[in-house]
Design an enzyme around this catalytic site. Structure first.
Site, PDB file in Angstrom:
ATOM      1  N   GLU A   8      40.887  41.245  39.045  1.00  0.00           N
ATOM      2  CA  GLU A   8      41.326  40.196  38.515  1.00  0.00           C
ATOM      3  C   GLU A   8      43.611  40.743  38.418  1.00  0.00           C
ATOM      4  O   GLU A   8      44.068  40.035  38.574  1.00  0.00           O
ATOM      5  CB  GLU A   8      40.971  40.003  36.858  1.00  0.00           C
TER       6      GLU A   8
ATOM      7  N   ASP B  62      30.562  37.143  33.661  1.00  0.00           N
ATOM      8  CA  ASP B  62      30.263  38.144  32.658  1.00  0.00           C
ATOM      9  C   ASP B  62      29.782  36.169  31.428  1.00  0.00           C
ATOM     10  O   ASP B  62      29.651  36.699  30.301  1.00  0.00           O
ATOM     11  CB  ASP B  62      30.215  38.986  32.345  1.00  0.00           C
TER      12      ASP B  62
ATOM     13  N   ASP C  57      34.104  42.471  42.284  1.00  0.00           N
ATOM     14  CA  ASP C  57      33.920  42.728  41.130  1.00  0.00           C
ATOM     15  C   ASP C  57      35.576  43.626  40.914  1.00  0.00           C
ATOM     16  O   ASP C  57      36.022  44.203  41.520  1.00  0.00           O
ATOM     17  CB  ASP C  57      32.883  43.126  40.561  1.00  0.00           C
TER      18      ASP C  57
END
Length: 794
Positions: free
Chosen positions: A446, A522, A443
């Site tokens: 990025e 999300d 998670d």
């Protein structure tokens, strides 16, 4: 910054310490201002006129007045072209060695001073002014790349470029990674920069966590994939064409790719969707096969809080007879959110808890974030500082370690584009295995650094190894998550070589399927978020990532019982079936929404369990062929224009068509059928396609239709694999492939081929072997659809 961006900024800002985020943002802007001065005056350039060509195996080099183009057709009929010396490697997307050139193909003179290379399944032509055309063997143009244009800083530096392309007037665009709108991409501009959208997202949010410069173009003339292999920040603008009425001229569809840097190189793969998927997998790598337990129902929540709560949830599933394969622990199980630690107060014996759950058939999966808390004495921080001569963490142009703010506070970031760092990081997963975890989910990769404005990522001037070539974050950003996935996957293979790793990642790039899958991130709770979930899965599947799924129920907010159930029913038919929610979004166990929802959710879970042999088959076939589990309706009939426009249903493999309910209060819905006979699996009613039919969609289920003649492996009452065969249409035959579960190791599984046909008034099922066809049954075979009432499609 628009209103929506401001709201998202406040969402993040309220969850971290404001002063830290402000300091991080200030450092980032100051570093970029010092290390990345403005581009200054630029010089525009186009190729100019052709001056000569050098034939080579597979194609050759075409020289122009101000540029040079390398063209190559590979043995697998993929076409590569690169400008100004750009070669197919090095590339983060390409797996292993670059495909060999097709020695039968070489450049030859074309009309009007151009050149062409002719292969068995594709022709590539280069005009005298630098346009590149990809044609069918019959000469029909599938894609025309207009002469590119570069802008080069007069004072030196990376050139930015634009490539405009024309496609047939009837073409539709798909792909570009994980997009919330689709699967057919609406006209507009899409950014190529992996991004945390500062909170939850819906169909209008762009970009998201996984962007890829991968286009699928579906037209009457044929289908093709185009991949622009540059990892830099860019934008893709799409405009659909328009067919001329009467004798009027067609207006072609347009694609414009603008990149802020990197090589101008492209791959094109043409053919049927199945052939393209296979060619793309050969180029970028076969998808990893998840362990069979990862194809079952999984449960996650940010905020389980303690081992006691974990036991309560698992017991709730068992007491209600609900199957559960895995439970995922989010960052709240860490000590102060520090990666590779455990909060000993709330989880005093995590290995014991994992062993206890495994006895009940439930695996534990751990979140892993890349950010490492910058604290002297911290085990991971100190170990990373000792990797190599300069340490494991990303540095700036002055040699200082770059710092950002994430959940643990002030953090540093491993440079996964350095092979030594990947090896070190992969070794850290030994701690996760010792704690009893069976898999990991990546998670915030990025990567994220919280700021109240701008991109929530590292300074663009931050330095990266880039496999020894060196470069900055502008080039490394989009592949950061991909490289992290590689580090984790290869580490798990070294640590536990007898078991296939289970890994999925929020961010990635072309080729990420080699290391695992992904999930929606999300997604916002709401009916629009439900629609976006389906678009993401289908788009990612086309880009080579077959294993994915959404946060069932949406990440934030509180779904209504109806919305939760419809999302749950969709999730049960997607590759990754996982509930998940934010810390303040409440519990998402099926029994929390009332007895009616619980009863219908149980039916969906039981059907998923019954179909696990089919999902195992799809996972194995994805590795062998590159075909996604979940496919757009046009997959087997790209020539059907109406199917290209249908985004509210999908094919699950070759056998099943799933039509989820995506709006409130729907109990009947229209379904667009491909050609052939289809059976409603709940009612047994038969429908003839192509066309539009109206089917029942009560709250208890979503419509699922089976293709006539399909052979589907299912789990029988005794647990053994049985064959569910749907009667072929009169005078027709059918069939299917079956791959049986051989465990979670690396053993190669056998692909079994079955055919179904009518014989003497009965449906006969045969297994096709090298020695001929062998009759099967009746034990272990169930024929459905016999005597079904039918109706045509409208």
């Amino acid at each position: 910054m628009d209103g929506r961006e401001l709201v998202r900024s406040m969402w993040v800002f309220g969850r971290v310490r404001g002063p830290r985020a402000l300091r991080s943002a200030w450092r980032q802007r100051r570093a970029d201002a010092a290390a990345l001065p403005g581009r200054g005056p630029e010089r525009a350039r186009v190729p100019g006129r052709v001056v000569g060509a050098e034939p080579l195996p597979g194609g050759g080099i075409v020289r122009f007045a101000r540029a040079e183009l390398r063209v190559c057709v590979t043995v697998g009929a993929a076409v590569f072209w690169g400008w100004d010396g750009a070669e197919a490697s090095p590339s983060y997307a390409v797996s292993g060695e670059v495909p060999e050139p097709d020695a039968r193909v070489a450049l030859e003179p074309d009309t009007e001073g151009g050149w062409r290379g002719v292969a068995e399944r594709v022709t590539v032509a280069v005009s005298r002014d630098g346009a590149v055309e990809v044609r069918t063997p019959g000469g029909v143009v599938l894609r025309r790349e207009l002469p590119p244009r570069w802008w080069e800083p007069v004072g030196g530096g990376e050139a930015r470029w634009v490539q405009r392309s024309e496609v047939p007037a009837d073409a539709r665009f798909f792909g570009l990674g994980g997009r919330a709108a689709g699967p057919r991409l609406p006209e507009g501009t899409y950014r190529l920069w992996n991004t945390d959208p500062r909170g939850t997202f819906g169909p209008g949010t762009d970009p998201l966590y996984i962007t890829m410069p991968v286009q699928w173009v579906v037209a009457d003339a044929g289908t093709h994939l185009a991949f622009y292999d540059s990892t830099w920040d860019g934008r893709v603008s799409l405009r659909e064409g328009e067919e001329g009425a009467g004798s009027g001229h067609d207006r072609p569809g347009l694609s414009e790719v603008r990149m802020s840097g990197g090589p101008l190189r492209c791959w094109a793969v043409v053919g049927s969707p199945a052939r393209i998927a296979h060619g793309w997998a050969q180029l970028t790598g076969a998808p990893a096969v998840p362990p069979s337990w990862a194809l079952g129902a999984q449960h996650a929540r940010w905020g389980f809080g303690s081992a006691k709560e974990v036991r309560r949830v698992v017991a709730g599933y068992r007491e209600r007879g609900l199957p559960l394969s895995a439970l995922h622990l989010d960052i709240d199980h860490y000590d102060g959110h520090r990666v590779f630690t455990v909060d000993r107060e709330r989880f005093p014996d995590l290995p014991g808890l994992a062993a206890e759950l495994r006895e009940r058939g439930v695996r534990l999966v751990s979140i892993v974030d890349p950010a490492v808390k910058a604290e002297p004495g911290g085990a991971v921080y100190e170990a990373g500082a000792r990797v190599g001569a300069r340490g494991a963490f990303v540095r700036d142009t002055r040699g200082e370690v770059v710092r950002g703010v994430v959940w643990p506070g002030e953090c540093v970031y491993p440079d996964f584009t350095d092979p030594r760092v990947r090896e070190w990081w992969g070794g850290l997963y030994a701690e996760r295995l010792e704690q009893g975890f069976a898999g990991v989910w990546h998670d915030m990769n990025e990567p994220v650094s919280f700021t109240p404005f701008g991109d929530m990522t590292l300074p663009r001037s931050a330095r990266h190894a880039l496999e020894g070539r060196g470069g900055d974050h502008r080039e490394a950003h989009n592949v950061y998550g991909l490289a992290m996935a590689r580090a984790g996957y290869e580490g798990l293979v070294r640590l536990r070589p007898e078991t296939r790793p289970f890994l999925f990642s929020r961010s990635g790039w072309a080729g990420m399927q080699r290391y695992g899958g992904t999930w929606s991130g999300d997604v916002a709770t709401g009916w629009q978020g439900l629609r976006a979930s389906l678009a993401l899965v289908l788009g990612l599947g086309l880009c080579g990532v077959p294993y994915s799924g959404p946060d069932v129920g949406g990440f934030d907010g509180h779904p209504s019982p109806e919305l939760y159930l419809r999302w749950f029913q969709l999730g049960a038919w997607l590759p990754l079936f996982r509930t998940h929610s934010a810390i303040d979004a409440g519990r998402r166990e099926p029994w929390e929404f009332g007895p009616e929802v619980l009863a219908h959710a149980r039916e969906a879970m039981e059907e998923r369990e019954r179909l696990l042999p089919y999902f195992v088959t799809l996972a194995r076939l994805a590795r062998l062929t590159g075909a996604p589990y979940a496919r757009p309706l046009w997959w087997s009939a790209p020539e059907d224009r109406l199917l290209r426009d249908c985004g509210d249903a999908f094919l699950l493999g070759d056998a099943l068509l799933v039509a989820p309910v995506l709006a409130r209060g729907v109990e009947r819905r229209a379904v667009r059928l491909p050609r052939g006979r289809w059976y409603d699996v709940a009612t047994g009613r038969a429908y003839e396609g192509p066309g539009l039919v109206l089917v029942e969609a009560p709250l208890s289920r979503v419509p699922v239709l089976a293709r006539a003649g399909a052979v589907v492996p299912v789990r029988g009452a005794a647990g053994a694999v049985e064959l569910e065969v749907w009667a072929p249409a009169p005078g027709r035959a059918g069939g299917g492939l079956v791959v049986r579960d051989v465990g979670d190791g690396w053993e190669q599984a056998e692909v079994e081929r079955y055919v179904s046909r009518w014989e003497g008034g009965e449906v006969r099922v045969e297994r096709v072997t090298d020695d001929g066809a062998v009759a099967v049954g009746p034990e272990g075979v169930r024929v459905r659809g016999l005597g079904a009432s039918g109706e045509g499609a409208g």
